[in-house]
Design an enzyme around this catalytic site. Structure first.
Site, PDB file in Angstrom:
ATOM      1  N   GLY A 533      30.670   2.020  31.393  1.00 36.01           N
ATOM      2  CA  GLY A 533      30.050   2.969  32.638  1.00 36.01           C
ATOM      3  C   GLY A 533      28.633   2.844  32.508  1.00 36.01           C
ATOM      4  O   GLY A 533      27.845   2.685  31.900  1.00 36.01           O
ATOM      5  N   ARG A 534      28.242   3.662  33.852  1.00 38.58           N
ATOM      6  CA  ARG A 534      26.906   3.401  34.410  1.00 38.58           C
ATOM      7  C   ARG A 534      26.770   4.867  35.064  1.00 38.58           C
ATOM      8  O   ARG A 534      27.306   5.204  36.029  1.00 38.58           O
ATOM      9  CB  ARG A 534      26.777   2.371  35.180  1.00 38.58           C
ATOM     10  N   GLY A 535      25.448   5.378  35.077  1.00 37.87           N
ATOM     11  CA  GLY A 535      25.340   6.572  35.773  1.00 37.87           C
ATOM     12  C   GLY A 535      23.663   6.825  35.931  1.00 37.87           C
ATOM     13  O   GLY A 535      22.999   5.979  35.406  1.00 37.87           O
ATOM     14  N   SER A 537      21.759   8.815  34.412  1.00 41.06           N
ATOM     15  CA  SER A 537      21.151   8.869  33.237  1.00 41.06           C
ATOM     16  C   SER A 537      20.787   7.580  32.312  1.00 41.06           C
ATOM     17  O   SER A 537      20.155   7.486  31.424  1.00 41.06           O
ATOM     18  CB  SER A 537      21.571  10.033  32.423  1.00 41.06           C
ATOM     19  N   GLY A 538      21.822   6.687  32.586  1.00 36.36           N
ATOM     20  CA  GLY A 538      21.622   5.426  31.822  1.00 36.36           C
ATOM     21  C   GLY A 538      23.213   4.896  31.728  1.00 36.36           C
ATOM     22  O   GLY A 538      24.052   5.173  32.344  1.00 36.36           O
ATOM     23  N   VAL A 540      26.509   3.402  29.741  1.00 35.01           N
ATOM     24  CA  VAL A 540      27.249   3.537  28.454  1.00 35.01           C
ATOM     25  C   VAL A 540      27.972   2.296  27.949  1.00 35.01           C
ATOM     26  O   VAL A 540      28.644   1.528  28.724  1.00 35.01           O
ATOM     27  CB  VAL A 540      28.524   4.686  28.900  1.00 35.01           C
ATOM     28  N   LYS A 554      25.647   5.826  24.810  1.00 39.44           N
ATOM     29  CA  LYS A 554      24.618   5.812  26.061  1.00 39.44           C
ATOM     30  C   LYS A 554      23.312   5.546  25.789  1.00 39.44           C
ATOM     31  O   LYS A 554      22.580   5.935  25.109  1.00 39.44           O
ATOM     32  CB  LYS A 554      24.871   7.272  26.599  1.00 39.44           C
ATOM     33  N   ASP A 646      25.757  17.950  37.359  1.00 41.68           N
ATOM     34  CA  ASP A 646      26.186  16.740  37.808  1.00 41.68           C
ATOM     35  C   ASP A 646      27.922  16.770  37.576  1.00 41.68           C
ATOM     36  O   ASP A 646      28.188  15.660  36.710  1.00 41.68           O
ATOM     37  CB  ASP A 646      25.600  15.456  37.219  1.00 41.68           C
TER      38      ASP A 646
END
Ligand code: NAG
Ligand code: NAG
Ligand code: NAG
Ligand code: NAG
Ligand code: NAG
Ligand code: NAG
Length: 813
Positions: A533-535, A537-538, A540, A554, A646
């Protein structure tokens, strides 16, 4: 190193043998089988620890229980001690008058009277029963202590005189009430009562030394509005083995773990909350499975006169005196605070101290409408009786209301409270007081209070001999197995990973929140190879921890936060514990590396599942409910500083049963706070994700927990309709255009408002993937609630707790 290791194992083995020997020679359990009854003419003595009645099933014990230095009460408790060695008391005969630890006795007299006598032979408690036939005292499997005659007539039973606890099957009636304990360790009668009021409604009252006020159900609601009925005068309430509670005033609830199985008890706790506890076998401790008040500070009397209450995730709640006041009795908050200097009636000696989002319940001198701040201040200054006032904008009338107060009780903070409180204080009240107050106000967890609340208590030290012995046995057994395994391992192959893990002391005893080293996490993720995953904040990664758990790791983007700050806040996140929040297992801070370690969710996020047929209506509705519970917990329980900011389908993860768990909470704060301060203006940078962002971000309005409510609403609308607020779709007139959240909301509102029947609008908007298989009522409530959540005006949106209440109200219908 391996040699010392093996040596240690052998020492462990020998200690195990010693314990085994000791067990054979000196059995810890009395050989005489425990009795469950007491016959006529016999007695139990405080001096003989074996003088205890144990119910036939072994669950309950009755006997003398120590409540202080050389002070005992006759009590019933759960036989199994808590991990900290203390018992769980369910009934006390003489809670307010303990007996001496010498010579005291409980005797069943020949005339049928059961009496508790103190050392001096005076009777401290008695059942005052008389019987001509023979009688027997019996501790029943239900925890009921029964005095009955030989032909089966019940003369007296402990179920008829509860103290602070109800057990399954034990009724609360018009003649009984629960009275809380004084404190966690002082079992004498406290200040909170649960009783059937004169209007047949079950209520909680704070009955303090000076005042008395009802706080549950909410005093400003009528019985009807609170979902209660005044018209059934049976006045009886009880809960059954499956955790279903029913009262004659229509109060009804089910334990979170509804179903037969766990032992349960319903307690009016010393802090004034009424809670249902279930026993958790794994931890050997009680967990809360329902509670009357989710807002600890709404309970009256919490901080006394002139005290302010703030919810604290560590201790439940925290009290502080208003500026210019000090604690009256430093050991007991119920006495509140007194002025450091006597307030005179002279104008010039006062100043007002402003407390935002605060209120004191009740005690208004007047309710003055259309008063400006200046006018309100002047009114208060001119009145000697006025101790302060509440000033707030009333949206329905469009003017400010002013409520001067003649006494300041039941004060609390919550960002959900509108308006400001102004407290009259002597000019000498230093501004440092004020600063301390502000700091306290924002400090959701702060320095943990001396006593952690049961709900949050996880780790324990064992004190009882028996638990020690059992522990030693278990360790011994494990050691034998381990020695064998190690031997086998060494002869088979040398595994560097395994021995390193052992040598480094990195096998955590339990699943605790802990700090990891960067190398450990690098190894766990095989050099950060599997990205899941990618968001914002960073990124994963999936990883395998050395204890075999699969984790989501993360890697946070660079932040300017200092290590100490970071660690403080990360441990806060680690302590938030709820079935609908992702569990955090630990973190890593090393140089510029900052990582968080979470449990891994096999089923991925809601976003990945939305177009999937496995997500049927039932699951969707459960996701709506679970997500609301998780958010309500972070908003209301730990207060709003842990705003999520978020909420989107990517951040709602699904476990193997498709139960939702909210991820990424606390990060908004963690990543962006520049040192000091800590008020709402911290949220100066626009955060969140396009499509789910509340209008406050765009219009630069104050950011409160209502931004999460808005995003939650959008996600719910998306889940019900299958239409994404970020997708490009053909609009109603067939033109290509961006759907956007507003278009989506407008579209649904129009359908709801213009359709003739509920069925028809539901049919038009429901996600086609569901294929018509949905519960129309659930669909209706979900859409109705979601539309309230996405109101433009934040004050028109409900809080997450209110959202839950709306769902639950629907469920109980
Ligand atoms: C356990 O019991 C002791 C002595 O009665 C008391 O001091 C202590 O506070 C109790 N602990 C808890 C967690 O109730
Ligand atoms: C039991 O005996 C008492 C008198 O001791 C009598 O009043 C009662 O009716 C009897 N009950 C039954 C069920 O026989
Ligand atoms: C328990 O509280 C009562 C009421 O405040 C007090 O009188 C009593 O001394 C306390 N007992 C102990 C053991 O602290
Ligand atoms: C009153 O409450 C009792 C207990 O819950 C119930 O059995 C009874 O049916 C109720 N009576 C009416 C008239 O609702
Ligand atoms: C409020 O008071 C002001 C000045 O006294 C007045 O002009 C205004 O009309 C009042 N507003 C309402 C809604 O009564
Ligand atoms: C706002 O003002 C209206 C009209 O004066 C009044 O009915 C209502 O109770 C007020 N609301 C609050 C929350 O005080």
């Amino acid at each position: 190193m391996q040699q010392t290791f093996i040596l240690e194992k052998f020492m462990g083995l020998s200690s195990f043998l010693i314990v085994l020997l000791a067990l054979v020679l000196f059995p810890p359990f009395s050989l005489s089988s425990p009795r469950s009854s007491l016959s006529e003419g016999s007695s139990l003595s405080v001096e003989r620890p074996t003088d205890v009645l144990i119910s036939a099933n072994g669950v309950f014990s009755a006997g003398f229980y120590p409540v202080g230095d050389n002070a005992y009460t006759f009590a019933i408790w759960f036989t199994k001690p808590l991990p900290d060695g203390n018992g769980t008391l369910v009934w006390l005969a003489n809670r307010d008058q303990p007996v001496n630890g010498k010579l005291s006795k409980l005797s069943l007299l020949k005339d049928g009277n059961l009496v508790l006598t103190d050392a001096g032979r005076s009777v401290f408690w008695a059942t005052n029963t008389i019987s001509s036939s023979s009688v027997q005292l019996l501790l029943h499997d239900t925890g009921n202590l029964i005095l009955r005659t030989s032909n089966g007539t019940v003369l007296w039973q402990s179920f008829d005189s509860p103290t602070d606890t109800l057990l399954p099957g034990q009724p609360l009636t018009r003649r009984t009430q629960l009275i809380s304990s004084r404190s966690r360790s002082n079992y004498s009668s406290g200040v909170y009562k649960l009783f059937f009021d004169d209007d047949n409604v079950l209520r909680l009252v704070f009955d303090g030394p000076e005042t008395s006020s009802i706080y549950w159900p909410d005093p400003w609601l009528s019985a009807d509005e609170a979902g209660r009925s005044k018209y059934n005068d049976t006045r009886i309430a009880a809960f059954d083995d499956s955790g279903h509670f029913l009262s004659s005033d229509h109060l009804e609830f089910r334990a979170a773990d509804f179903g037969t199985g766990p032992r349960r008890r319903l307690v009016l706790d010393f802090d004034g909350n009424f809670r249902l506890y279930s026993f958790e076998e794994q931890t050997g401790d009680w967990v809360v499975s329902w509670q009357a008040n989710s807002k600890a500070c709404r309970i009256h009397g919490a901080c006394g006169l002139n005290g302010m209450c703030r919810y604290d995730a560590g201790s439940g709640r925290k009290c502080l005196c208003l500026p210019g006041f000090r604690m009256k009795d430093p050991t007991d908050w119920s006495h509140g605070c007194e002025a450091e200097t006597e307030l005179s009636c002279n104008h010039n000696e006062f100043t007002f101290i402003k407390l935002s989002n605060a209120d004191f319940f009740g005690y208004n001198i007047h309710i003055l409408k259309n008063y400006t701040l200046e006018r309100c201040m002047e009114t208060c200054l001119n009145s000697c009786d006025c101790k302060g006032f509440h000033h707030r904008f009333n949206a329905s009338s469009g003017v400010y209301d002013c409520n001067p107060k003649w006494t300041l009780r039941n004060g609390h903070w919550s960002l959900s409270l509108p308006g400001d409180l102004y407290v009259k204080a002597p000019k000498t009240a230093s501004s440092s007081d004020e600063k301390a107050l502000e700091k306290f106000k924002l400090d959701c967890l702060g320095t943990a209070n001396k006593q952690l609340d049961r709900i949050y208590r996880r780790r324990h030290e064992s004190r009882l001999l028996t638990s020690l012995i059992w522990f030693a046995c278990a360790v011994g057994c494990i050691e034998i197995v381990t020695v064998f395994l190690v031997w086998w391992f060494l002869h088979r192959t040398t595994s560097p990973d395994f021995s390193e893990a052992m040598g480094g002391g990195y096998l955590p005893a339990a699943t605790g929140f802990r700090r990891f080293t960067y190398d450990e996490l690098k190894q766990a993720t095989r050099g950060f190879s599997e990205e899941v995953g990618r968001g914002g904040s960073g990124v994963v990664y999936k990883g395998l921890l050395c204890d075999g758990r699969v984790a989501a790791i993360k890697r946070l983007n660079e932040t300017n936060r200092g290590e100490v700050d970071f660690q403080a806040e990360i441990s806060t996140i680690g302590r938030l514990n709820h079935m609908n929040l992702i569990e955090s297992w630990g973190y890593c801070i090393q140089g510029k590396h900052k990582l968080l370690v979470y449990e891994y969710m096999e089923n991925g996020s809601l976003a990945e599942n939305l177009n999937n047929k496995t997500l049927d209506w039932d699951r969707r509705f459960q996701i709506a409910l679970g997500t609301a519970k998780g958010l309500a917990y972070i908003h209301e329980e730990c207060l709003e500083w842990v705003l999520h900011c978020d909420i989107k389908p990517q951040n709602i993860l699904l476990d193997s049963n498709y139960q939702p768990k909210v991820a990424d909470f606390g990060l908004s704060k963690l990543l962006n706070r520049g040192g000091g301060g800590g008020n709402n203006s911290d949220f100066s940078k626009i955060r969140g994700t396009r499509g789910y962002m509340a209008p406050e971000w765009i219009f630069n309005l104050p950011i409160t927990s209502k931004v999460d409510v808005y995003s939650y609403g959008v996600v719910m609308l998306q889940m019900a309709t299958g239409k994404s607020p970020t997708d490009v779709v053909l609009d109603i007139n067939g033109h290509a255009g961006e759907m956007g959240q507003r278009t989506l909301i407008k579209w649904i509102r129009e359908k709801v408002n213009t359709s003739v029947t509920m069925e028809s609008w539901i049919e038009e908007i429901v996600d086609p993937v569901i294929n018509g298989k949905y519960d129309a009522q659930e669909m209706q409530i979900l859409i109705t609630v979601a539309l309230k959540c996405v109101e433009e005006d934040k004050d028109a949106r409900p809080t997450m707790t209110q959202v839950l209440e709306m769902f639950q109200h629907h469920e109980s219908n």
